[in-house]
Structure formats: structure tokens, C-alpha cells
Write a protein that holds these residues in place. Structure first.
Motif, PDB file in Angstrom:
ATOM      1  N   ALA A 188       0.842  -1.202   0.000  1.00 29.90           N
ATOM      2  CA  ALA A 188       0.000   0.000   0.000  1.00 29.90           C
ATOM      3  C   ALA A 188       0.876   1.251   0.000  1.00 29.90           C
ATOM      4  CB  ALA A 188      -0.921   0.013   1.207  1.00 29.90           C
ATOM      5  N   ALA A 189       1.936   1.215   0.803  1.00 30.23           N
ATOM      6  CA  ALA A 189       2.825   2.376   0.875  1.00 30.23           C
ATOM      7  C   ALA A 189       3.493   2.627  -0.474  1.00 30.23           C
ATOM      8  CB  ALA A 189       3.873   2.162   1.956  1.00 30.23           C
ATOM      9  N   TYR A 190       3.895   1.564  -1.149  1.00 33.05           N
ATOM     10  CA  TYR A 190       4.564   1.763  -2.447  1.00 33.05           C
ATOM     11  C   TYR A 190       3.593   2.263  -3.506  1.00 33.05           C
ATOM     12  CZ  TYR A 190       9.087   0.251  -0.879  1.00 33.05           C
ATOM     13  OH  TYR A 190      10.288   0.207  -0.233  1.00 33.05           O
ATOM     14  N   VAL A 191       2.342   1.799  -3.449  1.00 35.63           N
ATOM     15  CA  VAL A 191       1.359   2.353  -4.384  1.00 35.63           C
ATOM     16  C   VAL A 191       1.238   3.864  -4.133  1.00 35.63           C
ATOM     17  CG1 VAL A 191      -1.077   2.416  -5.010  1.00 35.63           C
ATOM     18  CG2 VAL A 191       0.052   0.225  -4.646  1.00 35.63           C
ATOM     19  N   ILE A 196       4.560  -7.410  -4.242  1.00 37.22           N
ATOM     20  CA  ILE A 196       5.497  -6.399  -3.791  1.00 37.22           C
ATOM     21  C   ILE A 196       6.658  -6.217  -4.763  1.00 37.22           C
ATOM     22  CG2 ILE A 196       6.778  -8.001  -2.302  1.00 37.22           C
ATOM     23  CD1 ILE A 196       6.927  -5.405  -0.399  1.00 37.22           C
ATOM     24  N   LYS A 197       7.051  -7.312  -5.445  1.00 41.06           N
ATOM     25  CA  LYS A 197       8.161  -7.191  -6.394  1.00 41.06           C
ATOM     26  C   LYS A 197       7.826  -6.217  -7.512  1.00 41.06           C
ATOM     27  CE  LYS A 197       9.799 -11.823  -5.780  1.00 41.06           C
ATOM     28  NZ  LYS A 197       9.603 -13.156  -6.339  1.00 41.06           N
ATOM     29  N   LEU A 233       8.012  -2.699  -6.297  1.00 44.19           N
ATOM     30  CA  LEU A 233       9.366  -2.194  -6.113  1.00 44.19           C
ATOM     31  C   LEU A 233       9.984  -1.802  -7.452  1.00 44.19           C
ATOM     32  CD1 LEU A 233      10.738  -4.601  -3.352  1.00 44.19           C
ATOM     33  CD2 LEU A 233       9.837  -2.286  -3.121  1.00 44.19           C
ATOM     34  N   VAL A 234       9.793  -2.657  -8.451  1.00 44.63           N
ATOM     35  CA  VAL A 234      10.346  -2.350  -9.776  1.00 44.63           C
ATOM     36  C   VAL A 234       9.728  -1.054 -10.304  1.00 44.63           C
ATOM     37  CG1 VAL A 234      10.499  -3.106 -12.170  1.00 44.63           C
ATOM     38  CG2 VAL A 234      10.832  -4.758 -10.309  1.00 44.63           C
ATOM     39  N   ALA A 235       8.375  -0.981 -10.210  1.00 46.32           N
ATOM     40  CA  ALA A 235       7.686   0.206 -10.730  1.00 46.32           C
ATOM     41  C   ALA A 235       8.135   1.456  -9.983  1.00 46.32           C
ATOM     42  CB  ALA A 235       6.178   0.017 -10.607  1.00 46.32           C
ATOM     43  N   VAL A 252       9.636  10.114  -1.074  1.00 52.12           N
ATOM     44  CA  VAL A 252       9.921   8.839  -0.412  1.00 52.12           C
ATOM     45  C   VAL A 252       9.797   8.999   1.098  1.00 52.12           C
ATOM     46  CG1 VAL A 252      11.638   7.033  -0.080  1.00 52.12           C
ATOM     47  CG2 VAL A 252      11.487   8.239  -2.275  1.00 52.12           C
ATOM     48  N   ILE A 253      10.413  10.056   1.607  1.00 50.22           N
ATOM     49  CA  ILE A 253      10.425  10.259   3.057  1.00 50.22           C
ATOM     50  C   ILE A 253       9.027  10.553   3.582  1.00 50.22           C
ATOM     51  CG2 ILE A 253      11.266  11.823   4.845  1.00 50.22           C
ATOM     52  CD1 ILE A 253      13.898  11.910   3.333  1.00 50.22           C
ATOM     53  N   GLY A 254       8.298  11.407   2.855  1.00 49.84           N
ATOM     54  CA  GLY A 254       6.940  11.735   3.274  1.00 49.84           C
ATOM     55  C   GLY A 254       6.056  10.495   3.319  1.00 49.84           C
ATOM     56  N   VAL A 255       6.143   9.668   2.291  1.00 54.13           N
ATOM     57  CA  VAL A 255       5.316   8.458   2.257  1.00 54.13           C
ATOM     58  C   VAL A 255       5.698   7.536   3.413  1.00 54.13           C
ATOM     59  CG1 VAL A 255       4.817   6.365   0.959  1.00 54.13           C
ATOM     60  CG2 VAL A 255       4.906   8.567  -0.223  1.00 54.13           C
TER      61      VAL A 255
END
Lengths: 362, 299, 237
Positions: free
Chosen positions: A58-61, A189-190, A193-195, A290-293
Motif C-alpha cells: 500500500a505504501a509503495y502504491v 510487492i516485487k 518495487l520495480v515500478a 519517499v520520506i513523506g510516504v
């Protein structure tokens, strides 16, 4: 700031002019940020519990969304709230093209253009989804770039409301308020991460590109930049479409992960969540995204625990619905009052490292 | 004919609601360049204070209306002091985002403090009773909306023309630094602007709640969006523009209710925003706005 | 009356005024001269409190006013007529003047002053209900000066009153200014047009790139061609 702003009659040179050394430095910078961003995910993927992996996805989305937001907002300095709408477009188009025809005939039997009988492969549907999101961004962008400042921001609000209205009311295509399910769950998740790595590098390259530099220079004084021959509308349109497409990527991947799409996920709540992530990290910085998320994802998870009324030392705490929202609001106000440039200011990770190293040498 | 008259009053009264809110936004924006997104939450503030009074047995109309107005005015002034003063000198985007934050905080305070479920304020809903005049059917509320808004606008014009603070507010929209050189306190001008915008929002709150019958934590969102649209439509920061924009929006909505088939009723808001977008393509500076030139104070 | 003791003013990283001292005695007209960008407007802004002072002190009538905000300084009797006039174009002449008296509470006094100044500047009476933006440059300058006077100042500071005006109008403006001195007002006038300013001033200071280069009587400066040439340049004849 690594790139000199507005060197030599900028309007007269080609927009896509590539300066080798600068591009390389930008690429390297982007990769450093990408590695930084992806490391957490890798650790969680290898050692985390399944629920932690879920949270990480969810965080990466959200990170991809915030990067999409950064591409337009960070460079043009126009606050944008329609990004969640573009995430929705990406997700819905993916659902419409990737869900099996059989399921669709029950879900959307009255779909226009016989679309319920069409079924594309996973990758094809992804490409179509991102492409259509880009097209929608182009159409809205043509209107948006005619406005500046606050009027533009208000138009982005209107765009969000229009998109939501269409999702909820075009029942034949989007199923209205009901969930659109049956999307193949192929992303994990993979994939995220790639995206994430890819969009981070793209955003950084864009920021340091001639377009990005001119756009940022014009953000401080639009009329002056126009007087110098910079075509701000064109620059903003490019950023808008690129940012919209990145949001479309996030939407599509989200749909492929969760398997179900619901219009509620693409409205104000999501828009504010990602916006506050963007602001906290610093709008002008990709690293800031990145940091904010990361910070807000962790905080929200902790607050959500408190919100649901946990049992602490054997005492049942009351439910505190709204606590997470309250936190978000407080974060936004505090950041704006105390550090309006966000945690990173306009800096990037590689620039911070370089400064640090330099200071160490002296 | 009957239908036309009834719908015309309907358009006028809906437009009046938007004008009230839009005026509050425009007053604050014209003076300090702040886009006060939290303005919509003033409706929630007014609504919940009236709800609370009803709970404690003080739900009479003559009691809750003044308290509602007073509470909203105080809230507006306090918010200025606490949240917006620190970002007064900051770029417009910083102020806007602060206002977003304030808006989210207020919504969630309602959510935490009361309930996510809709609540009613019975006394105010009484205003929405229908009356028959000849063969025409209206609600008392429609007359109140149109009438009170007209009075409020007249009073506002008098205030802006006849009082020192009013003059200073008009002058500040043009050149705030010079207003300070006149010895007029910036804080006083801005606090007055917020108080007036709060007062207008308090009136709007009563009307909105009477019309819709219920309050919920997120009820301010759609009205403030409409008010923004009204402002943009009329030319952001222009007070006459806010009134005109609000009325145009009201007319637009009523026309769409008539024109759009029932199955598309849900698309009404989307359609309104779409039309407004189209108008802005034609006139990016709004209906009454001027084009900005180099060196102008821009949004 | 006004004592500025070695003040410095910064705009971000740029120092606009370096340790400048000047005094204005009661009843004087003092000219502050110097080329464009010399820091004259910055100095005025610091005196009225629109920009903070980095170092040094400003006293008015024997009291340190460093910590007072602009509004309080106006209440104490300082007033600036800003460069470029800054008339409220959307307000009428009357409204501009009423706003000029915003810091005062004595209704009768305000009405009396208004009458006096309208008699002194009859053109403003003629234009009384017109919008400020419809006035000509010279009329706007008069309006700006009278608007400042409406606050009942003890010290009037004029920033470039002749800027952008035709020579004939400039003459008129300066005559009016010296007329104000005869009414007991103390005046600090910032000018690029040294020739004109020195005709009326008692004393003068010359500022260049933020530093004080000269201070003395207007007489000295007027009669010394060298000084004039060195600081003001030959262009202004």
C-alpha cells in the motif's frame, strides 16, 4: 540546486536538448533515491510478516502516486488535487480490460461498445490503462494550463469531482458505487518495487531536464518567464500528462494487486493522504516523496491502531474514529507553518550526500 | 409559467447560498491572498453547535440562530489567529495547503467529537416548510435565502463604503503595505475580514442545514467547492464577481435539474463543474475579472 | 526630533544600508539624496518600520522606536508618502483622505484638517468624488501628500515626490512642500532630483550604495560644484 536556472536564452533552444554530463548525474541521483526507496521494501519482503508486506505494498502504491504528484506539482508549484482521479482512471481501465469476459458479462452486461466482451492480457491492459490515463490527462491538461495559480488548483478540485461523478454515475461501465471485482491479482510487492524504482528515476530525470528546470524557474515568476519566451503552457502540459500517467501506473498496479476496484478509493480521502505525504517530504524533492510516504505510512498505521480501540494493559480503549484524519490535518498545518518547504526542502538524497562528503573533506 | 416562476426563485435562492459563501472567500482572498478552503467547515461548526444546543434542550430557533452566527464568527477569527497568521507572508500555495489542513482537522474533530452519522437540527428544518401563494408553491426558506442574502450584501456594501475598516479592506485588496502606512492595523483589517466572512458563512450554514435537513462531518466539502467555483467564475477576489458567480452557479444547477433526465441526476455536480471548466477556457480570468499583467498581485 | 543611529538594513543576504546615522531637527527640511539603488527607500522603510533594522537604533522625540510596528509609529507622528504615490486607485479621493486619518480618533480635528488641506489643494476638492485612479500624476502626488498629512504627522517623510512628474508640476509640488514647513511641519525628503530638493532643504545627506557619503547644509552642497559632480552626477543640470 545542481542545474543553473535559465542559462542563455532558454526559449530558443530545443526543449529536449540533452546535456550528457548533467543527464548522467541526474540518472545517478535518481538511482540512488530509487535504491534508498526500494531497500525498505526488500527487507520487508524478505523478513516481514504477511500483514507487513500488505502495508508495504500500500505504501509503495502511494509512493508511485506521490511521485506522479511531484512531477507536476513539484515542478510547476501549482497545488493539484485531481491526482486521485487519475489513479482511478488507471485502476478502472485496467479492471475493464483485464477482468475475464465471463465475469464482466455479469458485472457490466450493458457496457458500451461491447467492451464487456473484450479481454486483454495483463500487460496489454496495463499499457492501455496507462495510455488512456495519459489521454485523459492530455484532454484535462489542455484546459488546465490555461489557468494559473489558485484558479488552476480549484480546477483540479473540479476535475476530481467530475471524475468521481463519472465513476459513480456511469453504472454501465464503472458499476457505480459497487465494487468492480475479478481483476487478476498478478502484482505483488516485487512489481511495486520495480515500478517504484522506474518512476523515481523518471521523475528525477524530468526534474533535471531542460523542461523541468524551465518549469521550476517559471513557477517563481510566470509572467517574467513568459516574457523571456518560455512557453509555460506547453511545459505544464508535458508535466501534467507525465504525472497523470504515473498516477495511472499506480492505479493499474493497485488494481492488479487488490483485484477489486471501488470509486471510494479515488476521492478526497486518498487525495489528501497523498497530498500530505507530498507536502511533508517537500514538494520540490523526489527524495521528499519517499520520506513523506514512509513517515506518514508508519504514523497512520500507529494511529489506526489507536483509532480502532485497542486493549492496552487489559483496558479496552474507546474507538476514536477520525484520529488518523486529525493527525493528517495537524501534520499539514504544522509543516506549512514551520517548514513550508517540507523536510527535504528542494534537495535530493544524492545532493545531501555530496554536501555531507564535501563538508567531511574540508 | 407557474413552473418558471417557482424554478426562478429556486435558482435565485440556491444562488444566494453560494454567493454568501463565495463572498466570504473573496473578502479574505482579496485582502491577504489566502484561499480559505476551510471556509466550508464553518457550515459544520454552525451545524454542530446548533445540534449540541438542541441536545441540551436549548433548541429554540431564537436561541440557536444567534449562537450559531456568533460561534462561526469566533471560530473564523480564532482560525485566522492560530493557523493563518503564521503563513500570512507565505506564497499562496502554502496558505491554501494550510487551509486544507485546517479543513481536515475540523472535519475529523466533528467525526471524533460527535459521530460519522448524520444528525438533525429540527428547529432549523422548520424553515423549509412550503407555503402556497395563489397557485404557486414556495418554501419560506427560499424567500429567506433570497431576502437575507440581499440584505447582507447591502449591509456589506455600506460597511465597505462607510466605515474606516471597510475602506481599509477595500484599499488593502489593492495595496496592503500602504494601508499600514496609513496607521491602519493589519491585524485589525484581517481579523475584521475573517469575522465578516464568518458571519456570512454562519448565515449560509443556517440555510444549508435547513435545506438539507441533516448535518454530517463532511458536509462542508461540496458547498465550499461550489463557492470556489463561483469565485473563479466571477473572477477570484472580486466581491461583485463572487455574487454574480454564485447566482450563475445557482441558475446553472437549476437548469441542469430541469434539463438532465432523472437517470443522470447524479451527474449534476460533474456537469456543473464541466460547464464551469468550459467557461474558463473561454474567459480564464472569470466573468468579471481582469487579465493579470506583469507585476500585478496574482493568485 | 528623529535620530537614526548607525543603522543597517538587510534584504535577505543583501545589505542595503550600512551603518547610517542621520538626524532631523524640529522644523527642518532635510533632503536625503543619492542615485538609484543607494538605499534611500530602504532607509525610509526602516524608519517607518516596514523592514526590520539589523543593527543600530531609531529614536523619535527622544524615545527608541525600534520595537514599534509601523502602525504605532504612524500613531506617534511619523508618516511616509511612498515612492510611486500608491494611491488607492479603487477608492475615491475622499475615501483616500479618510483612510489617511485612520490612526486618529478626534473627529472634529480630522474634519478641520480636511477643510484646511482642501483649501490648500483646491484641485482635490474638485476631484473629491472621483476615483483615485482617474487623477493625473501630479494630482495623485498631491493626494498622496495630503493623505499622509491627514494622519497629523509631526515628521513627514516624502519618498521621491517628483518621480515621473513634468518639471512644472515638480516646481508646484516643492512649493507646496516648503509651504508645509511654514506651517510648522518637519520634513525629510528623499530625492534623486537633487537640484530641486536643494532649493528648499536646510540640510542634506547623500547616500550611495548603502553608505553615507556626505552630510552638511544644503548651501554647502549647492555651492560646491565638485561635491555635486562627485555624488549626484553631471546629468542633472
Amino acid at each position: 540546486m545542481s542545474a543553473p536556472a535559465l542559462d542563455r536564452a532558454p526559449g530558443r533552444r530545443r526543449l529536449w536538448h540533452i546535456d550528457g554530463a548533467r543527464t548522467l548525474r541526474s540518472l545517478r541521483g535518481g538511482m540512488i533515491i530509487a535504491v534508498f526507496a526500494v531497500t525498505f521494501g526488500l527487507l520487508i519482503m524478505l523478513f516481514g510478516e504477511p500483514y507487513q508486506v500488505r502495508l508495504a505494498v500500500a505504501a509503495y502504491v502511494n509512493l508511485i502516486i506521490v511521485i506522479g504528484l511531484q512531477i507536476f506539482m513539484g515542478n510547476s508549484n501549482v497545488a493539484n488535487l485531481s491526482h486521485s482521479g487519475f489513479v482511478g482512471v488507471g485502476a478502472y481501465i485496467t479492471a475493464i480490460f483485464a477482468a475475464p469476459a465471463m465475469i464482466k458479462q455479469t458485472l457490466i452486461p450493458n457496457a458500451p461498445w461491447g467492451i464487456d466482451e473484450v479481454q486483454l492480457g495483463v500487460v496489454a491492459a496495463f499499457i492501455v490503462a496507462v495510455g488512456i490515463t495519459g489521454l485523459v490527462a492530455l484532454l484535462t491538461g489542455l484546459v488546465l494550463v490555461r489557468l494559473s495559480g489558485i484558479a488552476a488548483t480549484i480546477l483540479t478540485l473540479a476535475i476530481l469531482v467530475i471524475f468521481h461523478g463519472i465513476f459513480v454515475n456511469w453504472v454501465d461501465l464503472f458499476r457505480g458505487t459497487q465494487a468492480f471485482y475479478g481483476i487478476p491479482k498478478v502484482a505483488g510487492i516485487k512489481t511495486m518495487l520495480v515500478a517504484t524504482a522506474v518512476v523515481i528515476v523518471i521523475a528525477r530525470l524530468f526534474k533535471d531536464s531542460r523542461i523541468g528546470v524551465q518549469l521550476r524557474a517559471s513557477a517563481t515568476n510566470m509572467l517574467a518567464a513568459e516574457a523571456m519566451g518560455v512557453n509555460i503552457r506547453a511545459l505544464r502540459l508535458i508535466a501534467w500528462v507525465l504525472g497523470g500517467m504515473v498516477c495511472g501506473v499506480a492505479g493499474s498496479l493497485y488494481a492488479y494487486y487488490i483485484g477489486t476496484v471501488n470509486a471510494r478509493a479515488f476521492f478526497f480521502h486518498a487525495a489528501f493522504l497523498t497530498l500530505s505525504m507530498h507536502i511533508l517530504g517537500g514538494m520540490r524533492s523526489v527524495t521528499g516523496a519517499v520520506i513523506g510516504v514512509a513517515l506518514i505510512s508508519v504514523t497512520m498505521e500507529l494511529v489506526r491502531l489507536a483509532e480502532s480501540g485497542p486493549v492496552i494493559l487489559g483496558v479496552q480503549m474507546p474507538e476514536l474514529l477520525g484520529l488518523s484524519g486529525l493527525m493528517l490535518g495537524v501534520i499539514i498545518v504544522l509543516v506549512m507553518c514551520l517548514r513550508p518547504d517540507g523536510l527535504m526542502g528542494g534537495l535530493e538524497l544524492d545532493e545531501v550526500i555530496r554536501r555531507y562528503v564535501k563538508r567531511g573533506r574540508n | 409559467m407557474q413552473y418558471v416562476v417557482e424554478q426562478a426563485l429556486n435558482a435565485l435562492s440556491i444562488g444566494a447560498e453560494y454567493s454568501l459563501l463565495a463572498l466570504g472567500l473573496a473578502i479574505v482572498f482579496s485582502i491577504m491572498g489566502l484561499v480559505n478552503f476551510a471556509h466550508g467547515e464553518m457550515i459544520g461548526v454552525g451545524g454542530y453547535i446548533m445540534y449540541a444546543m438542541t441536545l441540551f434542550g436549548m433548541g429554540e430557533l431564537w436561541m440557536i440562530l444567534p449562537v450559531c452566527l456568533l460561534t462561526v464568527v469566533i471560530t473564523a477569527v480564532v482560525l485566522e489567529r492560530v493557523a493563518f497568521r503564521p503563513v500570512r507572508q507565505a506564497p499562496a500555495t502554502t496558505g491554501l495547503l494550510t487551509a486544507f489542513g485546517v479543513s481536515i482537522i475540523l472535519q475529523n474533530v466533528f467525526l471524533l467529537g460527535v459521530s460519522p452519522r448524520p444528525k438533525t437540527v429540527p428547529a432549523v428544518s422548520v424553515l423549509n416548510t412550503t407555503v402556497d401563494i395563489g397557485s404557486y408553491t414556495f418554501t419560506i426558506l427560499q424567500f429567506l435565502e433570497a431576502g437575507v442574502t440581499a440584505i447582507a450584501i447591502v449591509l456589506l456594501v455600506i460597511f465597505m463604503k462607510r466605515t474606516k475598516v471597510g475602506l481599509a479592506m477595500r484599499a488593502a485588496a489593492y495595496d496592503f503595505t500602504t494601508v499600514r502606512l496609513m496607521g491602519m492595523r493589519a491585524n485589525r483589517v484581517i481579523a475584521t475580514a475573517f469575522a465578516i466572512s464568518g458571519f456570512l458563512a454562519g448565515i449560509a450554514a443556517i440555510f444549508f442545514i435547513a435545506r438539507r435537513g441533516a448535518i454530517d462531518p463532511f458536509m462542508g466539502l461540496v458547498p465550499v467547492l461550489k463557492a470556489f467555483v463561483a469565485c473563479v467564475l466571477g473572477g477570484f477576489g472580486s466581491l461583485p464577481g463572487a455574487v454574480v458567480g454564485g447566482l450563475v452557479l445557482g441558475i446553472l444547477e437549476v437548469v441542469l435539474i430541469i434539463v438532465l433526465p432523472d437517470v443522470m441526476a447524479g451527474m449534476r455536480d460533474a456537469a456543473v463543474f464541466f460547464i464551469v471548466g468550459a467557461i474558463l477556457v473561454w474567459r480564464p480570468q472569470g466573468l468579471l475579472g481582469k487579465k493579470t499583467e506583469l507585476g500585478d498581485k496574482t493568485a | 526630533m528623529l535620530e537614526v543611529d548607525s543603522i543597517s538594513v538587510n534584504y535577505g543576504p543583501v545589505r542595503a544600508v550600512h551603518s547610517v546615522s542621520l538626524t532631523v531637527e524640529e522644523g527642518e527640511i532635510v533632503a536625503l539624496l543619492g542615485p538609484n539603488g543607494a538605499g534611500k527607500t530602504s532607509l525610509l522603510s526602516a524608519i517607518i518600520g516596514l523592514v526590520p533594522v539589523a543593527e543600530g537604533t531609531i529614536s523619535f522625540q527622544g524615545q527608541n522606536i525600534n520595537r514599534l510596528d509601523t502602525e504605532s509609529r504612524v500613531e506617534r507622528g511619523l508618516s511616509v508618502t511612498p515612492e510611486g504615490r500608491h494611491i488607492f486607485a479603487n477608492l475615491t479621493v475622499e475615501e483616500n483622505l479618510i483612510l489617511g486619518a485612520a490612526s486618529r480618533r478626534d473627529k472634529d480635528g480630522i474634519a478641520r484638517d480636511l477643510e484646511t488641506y482642501l483649501d490648500m489643494f483646491p484641485i482635490l476638492r474638485e476631484r473629491y468624488t472621483q476615483s483615485g485612479g482617474s487623477l493625473s500624476g501630479g494630482e495623485q502626488q498631491m493626494l498622496a501628500v495630503v493623505r499622509s498629512l491627514m494622519s497629523g504627522p509631526k515628521l513627514l517623510m516624502l519618498d521621491e515626490p517628483s518621480l515621473g512628474l513634468a518639471p512644472r508640476i515638480v516646481d508646484q509640488i516643492f512649493k507646496l512642500i516648503s509651504g508645509l514647513r511654514d506651517r510648522g511641519l518637519t520634513i525629510l525628503v528623499v530625492e534623486q532630483n537633487a537640484q530641486e530638493a536643494l532649493k528648499f532643504a536646510d540640510r542634506a545627506y547623500i547616500l550611495s550604495t548603502g553608505n553615507l557619503e556626505f552630510s552638511g547644509t544644503a548651501e554647502e552642497l549647492r555651492t560646491s560644484a565638485d561635491l555635486m559632480k562627485a555624488y549626484i552626477g553631471e546629468g542633472v543640470a
